[in-house]
Scaffold this active site. Structure first.
Site, short mmCIF file in Angstrom:
data_model
loop_
_atom_site.label_atom_id
_atom_site.label_comp_id
_atom_site.label_asym_id
_atom_site.label_seq_id
_atom_site.Cartn_x
_atom_site.Cartn_y
_atom_site.Cartn_z
N VAL B 103 45.64 -16.61 121.35
CA VAL B 103 45.76 -18.02 121.74
C VAL B 103 45.38 -18.99 120.63
O VAL B 103 45.67 -20.18 120.73
CB VAL B 103 44.93 -18.35 123.02
CG1 VAL B 103 45.60 -17.78 124.25
CG2 VAL B 103 43.50 -17.87 122.89
N TYR B 200 31.77 -24.30 121.44
CA TYR B 200 32.21 -23.87 122.76
C TYR B 200 32.12 -25.03 123.76
O TYR B 200 33.07 -25.30 124.51
CB TYR B 200 31.33 -22.71 123.21
CG TYR B 200 31.66 -22.14 124.57
CD1 TYR B 200 32.72 -21.24 124.74
CD2 TYR B 200 30.91 -22.49 125.69
CE1 TYR B 200 33.01 -20.71 125.99
CE2 TYR B 200 31.20 -21.96 126.94
CZ TYR B 200 32.25 -21.07 127.08
OH TYR B 200 32.53 -20.55 128.31
N LYS B 204 35.24 -26.65 125.83
CA LYS B 204 35.25 -26.61 127.29
C LYS B 204 35.29 -28.02 127.87
O LYS B 204 35.97 -28.27 128.87
CB LYS B 204 34.04 -25.83 127.82
CG LYS B 204 34.11 -24.34 127.50
CD LYS B 204 35.20 -23.67 128.33
CE LYS B 204 35.78 -22.45 127.67
NZ LYS B 204 36.88 -21.84 128.46
N VAL B 232 28.81 -16.41 136.03
CA VAL B 232 29.55 -15.53 136.94
C VAL B 232 29.11 -14.11 136.67
O VAL B 232 29.02 -13.67 135.52
CB VAL B 232 31.08 -15.66 136.69
CG1 VAL B 232 31.83 -14.66 137.55
CG2 VAL B 232 31.54 -17.07 137.00
#
Lengths: 681, 681
Positions: B103, B200, B204, B232
């Site tokens: 990506v 990061y 985000k 998570v």
């Protein structure tokens, strides 16, 4: 085994009143909430009705409670019919109703819970959906009972029900509380102002704030979340039972308020010039635009207004001929009385009677119908332009998103926005204090009177008094709930050289403010603090905080400020500072801390709204807020030195928000910066 | 017809690797996304893998793209096996993969889109899930390539793919773009600081800001939303392919940074006292705590540190004996070089080589394993204590919430938080300018040097220069991209009495800053503005802004500020002000306006993060942000007078954020108030 899709028969869409069948989605919720018991308040129509329908389709047992039995019966019949057509059995047993439930009444809520448990043995989902639209008028025109009714119906009911179901849910090991708030309840850390709906905005912000601040006192067993729908294409917007819909009501209100505010402004301006208020009202009572515009004995402000109004009408209405209606006339004298403008006149006694000598005819509308429609269309277009997708969701779409949201077992303390992406003005609740007020603002306070309202927050109020004395004010009027409170604050204030006065607040705060008005004249600054500390209790323990206790918190910390600000917004040259409650050192993280954050967030909906409303009034009073509790426990003072620092910061914030506004250098931004802000110290 | 529930066979739970079968829920998604085509980047594991699985179960056609073909094949085999077991047919055709997709590479993204269309004929859902963890180091240690790689992989890829699919979705009349952001990307109007992860956090925040600012340019056909998972419980947290998990990585980083920052601080303090830096590094190269702590020729700061370190170890590790590892040593000299502390020494040339004379042994860990575990446990406990429900959701739970969220047709421009209720520190992006800097702060600037970096924002930069000259600074150094730019700004500045200097920025901004450092010494204030205006293009038209164009926007408006702030954070007594882009009058509401709001929001993630990181460094440089574009078009200047007012407000904001920090009166709040803030003027 092939995938199985249950397509609804086409006719169901019509049978249920849904705009369109959700082909491709609706069939998927079958079984999603199998066996769960949902108590839905206000379940007969709107989003609540759509939710009841989809939850039933999803396999839940549903209790719909509302005031009108007949509407509940119709809603239930539709759902039962639809589900039986699809092929469900036992629907009659699964979908129940209970009429005569008024969410503004705590006993009524108890009954709703008891009956649900009697019917189904448990409650898994409490869906706080019922609510009222509120008074739909400006804060200065709203009476305290109307305000309280909105808080009971929309906000206190949520807490009261929650308090009733929490022990059961904890025992079950699971439970879900969903508050149906509104986009106008704001977002996390952000308030949205909603002029003419301040009672509603506060109640909706409260439903959201409750979720954010109390979630950790309910977990891990119980999830609590809110949904905040924006405009929804459905019953509520279109108007229920033949009544006008939201946009039309807003349109009417805009026109009525424009007229009322114009008349009010004209009267006040004339009085400022020295015209006696009784004489002005005497002439106004004739209520004839033509006559008023021609009579040289009428003050110029009113003459000009009457002339302008006389040109505004068309054949369909009478508002070019009649300046006011009896309700607006009552609001006008209500404002003048509340603001102390009638003191010493015989109007003080008759302000609430019908005083117009001539009223618009009954057989013709007063408001121009075409203009209402134009205003309503503007409101509607404004709302649509704020939606990213350019359309409002339907009630069924919102309900479907909610039914999915309810299936999520990981989320708590969040607010879900099923209408998405509204671009309205927001105001930050957690603003930090920085910078200092310019010296020229403070100098303007010299020789003026300031009022400080408080009781137990002794050192904060005393520090504010000292700071204001330091600016050379002529009088610091301390108003405390009790004589002891007044004495404690007074003795904590440094040497005021005889400039410190005290008053004990009696039954009604309004009377005390009137007394201060008579004795020391209008204040330049009012600092309003709550008159009692927060309870340090929520759901746990034998002395847990029940609905009535929560109603008390609302009264002490929200209604109190509403009453002070409502009155002060009718004074000339006044700045109002509302203070959210403090939590004593050591209580951080506990129930009182959650309540303090609940109050802070909820109060900001009021502050942000009245600040905007006041810009439409002739007095143009800025209202701002100072918060004594931080959002995170670790940021609270940890010792005496840090507490003392917080007190100093508070006093500085009082000067920043309480001194007269700066000049127009930053004209367009002035309102944004200095009004309706919420500073945490 | 009875309700039909498809229960999964018990064994499926194990077969699929899911922790538990979602009995009561999973069966309900069958058919929910029937026939839709989803392109999922990074679909082989984590949330993306779980999403691919559930979307396939929900009837969608799924293209999973990622780098490693083998992992994709394994993921696909699991899904196909599971679905065939349940009884689905044709799954082989519905679930496809494409390996070799990176990506971070725009060509690779083109291939992913083309292959998806070739396989399925259309794309309904673009799920921007792939991403990298980033450099995982402090901003001052991060090199520009590492920063850029994170932005390409996590942020620019999202835009590039969006740009590729938008015309197709518009033509289809529908489409849905979902960006998988993170809780650390902040929330609407709020930034969250994420120390050691600034690249990061920015990427985000950008994924989220893109959704909020571009939604209205994609509607009504296309929905765009984000999900922002908190922690998570799954692959990403546990560590992929045997690598350490997130908490362990954080634990290591905390220990390493503590050591590095301590050595760095000792060196800088010794240099400030007059010790030559070359001599200090020469001694440090011995890297022996015992020797360093006993050698009287070693500066006291370093001796004490070495002594403290020598006491910290245990038998399992060598970090009590070795002050540094080669990578940390390289970071140390990298910092000293970047901050200009090696100018004029021979260390300037060898800073990046391995210079330690003695390195920790290979057969023993340097870091104490038990301490890493302790730090990791602390991080984990801290995270858990912030979750209202006291537990992290699983990847499957997050994916399920997302699959439901994707079924909602009314939401756009929103970010959904499937982990719910995290209580982390937030900073407001839309802070208003109010108050004025105290005179004593401004007086401290007299005789100092200030740097202004800019090109086209002539009047803003000139007004800041005038304001700073008014404070009596000795030198205003104007650094412009071109000589013309410098001349334009310079001639717009009032009479500086020879105090205005100019420099033209060459290839690398760092070299220009070094030149200024050599010529005029370290600055007290640096104001960094972007060096090129924003394009006024997005998805529409033949000259639409493609992925490469968007990468340019990121470089000009985010990477540029990162480079300036990274370097300036290594100066003594410096305050940094970063400026988000302006939109020329008349462009409000268009693509440039959306981009300006995107930049403002995204940049704040950087500002908030580096502000916190800098408090851990010896230089303690405050970084703040000023925004030139308001969130709502109606608030933008509408004429020359209002533009002039905005320019004045900007200059005032530069003084407020750029003057040396106030004294410690408000000690605990100082950092909160004066660091990492984002003021919109």
């Amino acid at each position: 085994m092939r995938p199985i899709n249950l397509y609804l028969p086409e006719s169901i869409a019509e049978a249920t009143g849904a705009r369109r069948a959700l082909v491709g989605s609706a069939e998927n919720i079958t079984g999603l909430h199998l066996g769960k018991v949902a108590l839905i308040t206000g379940g007969s129509a709107g989003i609540g009705g759509a939710l009841a329908r989809l939850l039933a389709l999803a396999g839940a047992r549903v209790m719909m409670v509302a005031r009108r039995e007949s509407e509940l019966e119709a809603a239930r019949a539709r759902i039962v019919g639809e589900l039986e057509d699809i092929g469900f059995a036992g629907v009659e047993r699964r979908v129940r109703i209970l009429g005569g439930i008024d969410v503004a009444n705590l006993d009524s809520l108890r009954l709703a819970v008891d009956e649900t448990v009697r019917a189904f043995g448990r409650i898994d989902y409490l869906i706080n959906n019922a609510g009222v639209s509120g008074a739909e008028e400006m804060a200065v025109d709203m009476n305290v009972d109307a305000w309280r009714h909105t808080q009971y119906a929309n906000l206190i009911s949520n807490y009261a029900l929650m308090h009733m179901v929490v022990p059961m849910m904890k025992a079950q090991g699971s439970g879900y509380i969903l508050n149906v708030s509104s986009y106008f309840g704001g977002e996390k850390f952000l308030a949205v102002s909603y002029p003419n709906r301040t009672d509603y905005a506060v109640s909706k912000a409260g439903q959201r704030a409750m979720v954010e601040s109390m979630a950790r006192h309910l977990g891990p067993e119980i999830q609590i979340n809110a949904i905040a729908p924006g405009p929804v294409d459905g019953d509520r917007l279109a108007g229920l039972g033949g009544k006008p819909g939201l946009f039309e009501r807003r349109g009417r209100l805009i026109l009525e308020n424009k007229r009322l505010n114009a008349v009010h402004a004209a009267v006040v301006k004339a009085v400022r010039r020295g015209e006696p208020v009784a004489g002005i009202l005497g002439r106004l009572a004739r209520n004839d635009t033509v006559q008023l515009s021609h009579d040289k004995s009428v003050p110029a402000e009113l003459r000009e207004l009457a002339l302008a109004c006389a040109r505004e009408g068309d054949e369909t209405c009478s508002w070019d001929r009649f300046l006011l209606t009896p309700p607006l006339a009552a609001k006008l004298t209500g404002r003048l009385k509340l603001g102390g403008w009638l003191i010493g006149t015989d109007w003080a006694a008759r302000a609430e009677t019908e005083w117009l000598l001539r009223v618009p005819p009954d057989d013709q509308p007063w408001l121009p119908v075409a203009q209402i429609a134009r205003e309503a269309a503007k409101v509607r277009a404004g709302v649509l332009s704020q939606l990213h997708l350019g359309k409002m969701p339907t009630e069924t779409e919102v309900a479907q998103a909610t039914v999915f949201f309810l299936a999520d077992r990981a989320v708590s303390g969040e607010t879900f926005m099923p209408s998405g992406g509204l671009n309205v003005e927001r105001s930050t609740t957690e603003r930090e204090l920085f910078g200092s007020p310019k010296a020229e603002r403070l100098e303007q306070m010299a020789g003026k009177t300031v009022w400080l309202i408080g009781e137990h927050l002794t050192d904060y109020v005393a520090a504010a008094a000292d700071a204001l004395l330091g600016c050379g004010v002529a009088n610091v009027v301390l108003m405390a709930r009790t004589a002891q409170g007044a004495a404690a604050i007074s003795s904590a204030v440094g040497d005021g050289g005889g400039r410190v006065q005290t008053l004990v607040i009696g039954e009604a705060i309004e009377d005390t403010l009137d007394e201060a008005l008579v004795r020391w004249g209008p204040p330049t600054t009012i600092v309003s603090t709550p008159l009692a500390p927060l309870p340090d209790r929520l759901f746990e323990g034998s002395d847990s905080l029940d609905g009535a206790g929560f109603a008390e918190v609302v009264d002490t910390n929200l209604t109190h400020h509403f009453r002070v600000a409502r009155k002060a917004s009718l004074f000339d040259h006044c700045q109002v500072v509302l203070v959210s409650p403090d939590v004593p050192m050591g209580q951080g993280g506990g129930p009182a801390f959650a309540l303090a954050n609940f109050v802070k967030t909820t109060l900001h909906a009021f502050t942000a709204t009245i600040a905007v409303e006041n810009e439409r009034l002739v007095h143009d009073v800025p209202v701002n807020q100072i918060n004594l509790t931080r959002r995170v426990r670790s940021e609270e003072p940890r010792g005496d030195a840090e507490h003392a620092e917080e007190v100093r910061r508070f006093a500085r914030a009082v000067l920043l928000a309480g001194a007269p506004l700066p000049d127009a250098e930053d004209s367009r931004y002035r309102a944004r910066v200095y009004r309706g802000m919420s500073i945490t110290v």
